[in-house]
Design a protein around this motif. Structure first.
Motif, PDB file in Angstrom:
ATOM      1  N   HIS A 115       0.836  -1.175   0.046  1.00 17.72           N
ATOM      2  CA  HIS A 115      -0.019   0.304   0.149  1.00 17.72           C
ATOM      3  C   HIS A 115       0.943   1.308  -0.035  1.00 17.72           C
ATOM      4  O   HIS A 115       2.208   1.083   0.434  1.00 17.72           O
ATOM      5  CB  HIS A 115      -1.163   0.146   1.136  1.00 17.72           C
ATOM      6  N   ALA A 116       0.290   2.446  -0.371  1.00 18.57           N
ATOM      7  CA  ALA A 116       0.724   3.796  -0.432  1.00 18.57           C
ATOM      8  C   ALA A 116       0.960   4.210   0.846  1.00 18.57           C
ATOM      9  O   ALA A 116       0.383   3.677   1.766  1.00 18.57           O
ATOM     10  CB  ALA A 116       0.247   4.462  -1.584  1.00 18.57           C
ATOM     11  N   ARG A 134       1.703   3.641  -7.408  1.00 17.27           N
ATOM     12  CA  ARG A 134       2.395   3.459  -8.568  1.00 17.27           C
ATOM     13  C   ARG A 134       2.623   1.703  -8.415  1.00 17.27           C
ATOM     14  O   ARG A 134       3.488   1.255  -7.806  1.00 17.27           O
ATOM     15  CB  ARG A 134       3.703   4.018  -8.905  1.00 17.27           C
ATOM     16  N   SER A 135       1.752   1.111  -9.155  1.00 16.80           N
ATOM     17  CA  SER A 135       1.871  -0.356  -9.350  1.00 16.80           C
ATOM     18  C   SER A 135       3.105  -0.956  -9.691  1.00 16.80           C
ATOM     19  O   SER A 135       3.667  -0.267 -10.703  1.00 16.80           O
ATOM     20  CB  SER A 135       0.760  -1.024  -9.751  1.00 16.80           C
ATOM     21  N   VAL A 190      17.384  -4.502   4.216  1.00 20.99           N
ATOM     22  CA  VAL A 190      16.546  -3.402   4.747  1.00 20.99           C
ATOM     23  C   VAL A 190      15.166  -3.960   5.350  1.00 20.99           C
ATOM     24  O   VAL A 190      14.437  -4.809   4.581  1.00 20.99           O
ATOM     25  CB  VAL A 190      16.321  -2.155   3.936  1.00 20.99           C
ATOM     26  N   TRP A 191      14.799  -3.677   6.510  1.00 20.82           N
ATOM     27  CA  TRP A 191      13.224  -4.154   6.819  1.00 20.82           C
ATOM     28  C   TRP A 191      12.393  -2.867   6.866  1.00 20.82           C
ATOM     29  O   TRP A 191      12.990  -1.927   7.526  1.00 20.82           O
ATOM     30  CB  TRP A 191      13.159  -4.765   8.153  1.00 20.82           C
ATOM     31  N   LEU A 192      11.330  -2.799   6.425  1.00 17.07           N
ATOM     32  CA  LEU A 192      10.351  -1.784   6.409  1.00 17.07           C
ATOM     33  C   LEU A 192       8.889  -2.160   7.033  1.00 17.07           C
ATOM     34  O   LEU A 192       8.418  -3.375   6.774  1.00 17.07           O
ATOM     35  CB  LEU A 192       9.997  -1.323   5.359  1.00 17.07           C
ATOM     36  N   VAL A 193       8.240  -1.148   7.751  1.00 18.03           N
ATOM     37  CA  VAL A 193       7.022  -1.378   8.378  1.00 18.03           C
ATOM     38  C   VAL A 193       6.268  -0.139   7.954  1.00 18.03           C
ATOM     39  O   VAL A 193       6.701   0.825   7.740  1.00 18.03           O
ATOM     40  CB  VAL A 193       6.865  -1.709   9.770  1.00 18.03           C
ATOM     41  N   PRO A 194       5.045  -0.442   7.987  1.00 17.37           N
ATOM     42  CA  PRO A 194       4.041   0.749   7.749  1.00 17.37           C
ATOM     43  C   PRO A 194       4.393   1.977   8.849  1.00 17.37           C
ATOM     44  O   PRO A 194       4.380   1.469  10.075  1.00 17.37           O
ATOM     45  CB  PRO A 194       2.637   0.403   7.625  1.00 17.37           C
ATOM     46  N   ALA A 195       4.444   3.124   8.645  1.00 17.12           N
ATOM     47  CA  ALA A 195       4.697   4.181   9.618  1.00 17.12           C
ATOM     48  C   ALA A 195       3.485   4.436  10.427  1.00 17.12           C
ATOM     49  O   ALA A 195       2.373   4.391   9.698  1.00 17.12           O
ATOM     50  CB  ALA A 195       5.540   5.364   8.807  1.00 17.12           C
ATOM     51  N   ALA A 212       1.406  -0.237  -4.978  1.00 18.94           N
ATOM     52  CA  ALA A 212       1.952   0.724  -4.605  1.00 18.94           C
ATOM     53  C   ALA A 212       3.629   0.347  -4.641  1.00 18.94           C
ATOM     54  O   ALA A 212       4.111  -0.695  -4.654  1.00 18.94           O
ATOM     55  CB  ALA A 212       1.933   1.463  -3.255  1.00 18.94           C
ATOM     56  N   SER A 213       4.535   1.524  -4.847  1.00 21.48           N
ATOM     57  CA  SER A 213       5.861   1.204  -4.775  1.00 21.48           C
ATOM     58  C   SER A 213       6.689   2.379  -4.471  1.00 21.48           C
ATOM     59  O   SER A 213       6.015   3.558  -4.436  1.00 21.48           O
ATOM     60  CB  SER A 213       6.473   0.729  -6.181  1.00 21.48           C
TER      61      SER A 213
END
Length: 162
Positions: free
Chosen positions: A107-108, A138-139, A157-162, A145-146
Motif C-alpha cells: 500500500h501507499a 504506482r503499481s 533493509v526491513w520496512l513497516v508501515p509508519a 504501490a511502490s
C-alpha cells in the motif's frame, strides 16, 4: 525458525567447541561488537513484529515481492502476521548499493525503516533511507504501490508501515 549457533552472535572466528569457552574478548573489536548489536536488534524486532513469527507454518505468512532480479542480485519479500501486520524485507547480494531501487509495496504511504544491516552502528557503510520511505500509488510487480529506495551493498533493509 531462526538458528544461531554458539559464538555466531560474536562473529567468532573459530568453530565452537565444548572444550573451550566463547571468545568474549571479541566484543572489544568494533566489527565484532557491531555484529553483536545487529543480533540484539534483530531479536528485538523479531519479538516486536508478529508478522515475523505468527504465521511461520502457513503460506499466508509469506509473499514474494521481487523474486526475479538476478541482474541486480536483489530480492524482496513480505511477511504477514495473523493480525494483518506486514514487514517488508529487501536484500542486496551485490557489493554495490542499489540507488533508486523500485520496491513493490502492499500500500501507499509512509514506511519506516526498522532495520538496516549496513548501519554504521553495525560496522556498515551507512547506506540507507534515513528512517522513512514514501510509497506512491504506482503499481509494480503486482503490488498496488511502490517506492524508490536505497538498498545497501551486501545488506538487508526491513520496512513497516509508519
Amino acid at each position: 525458525k531462526q538458528l544461531l549457533f554458539m559464538g555466531c552472535e560474536l562473529a567468532d572466528e573459530h568453530e565452537w567447541s565444548e572444550q573451550r569457552g566463547l571468545d568474549w574478548h571479541l566484543l572489544d573489536v568494533p566489527s565484532h561488537a557491531g555484529v553483536a548489536r545487529l543480533v540484539r536488534d534483530l531479536n528485538a524486532e523479531y519479538r516486536s513484529h508478529p508478522a515475523l513469527w505468527s504465521q511461520d507454518v502457513t503460506p499466508n505468512g509469506f509473499r514474494w515481492l521481487v523474486a526475479d532480479d538476478a541482474h541486480r542480485n536483489t530480492f524482496a519479500f513480505s511477511r504477514i502476521g495473523s493480525d494483518g501486520s506486514v514487514v517488508v524485507c529487501v536484500v542486496n547480494f551485490a557489493a554495490i548499493p542499489q540507488e533508486g531501487y523500485r520496491l513493490p509495496l502492499p500500500h501507499a504511504g509512509d514506511w519506516r525503516e526498522i532495520l538496516n544491516t549496513d548501519a554504521e552502528g553495525y560496522g556498515g557503510s551507512g547506506v540507507g533511507n534515513l528512517g522513512i520511505v514514501r510509497a506512491e500509488d504506482r503499481s509494480w510487480h503486482g503490488q498496488p504501490a511502490s517506492a524508490a529506495i536505497r538498498v545497501p551493498p551486501l545488506g538487508a533493509v526491513w520496512l513497516v508501515p509508519a
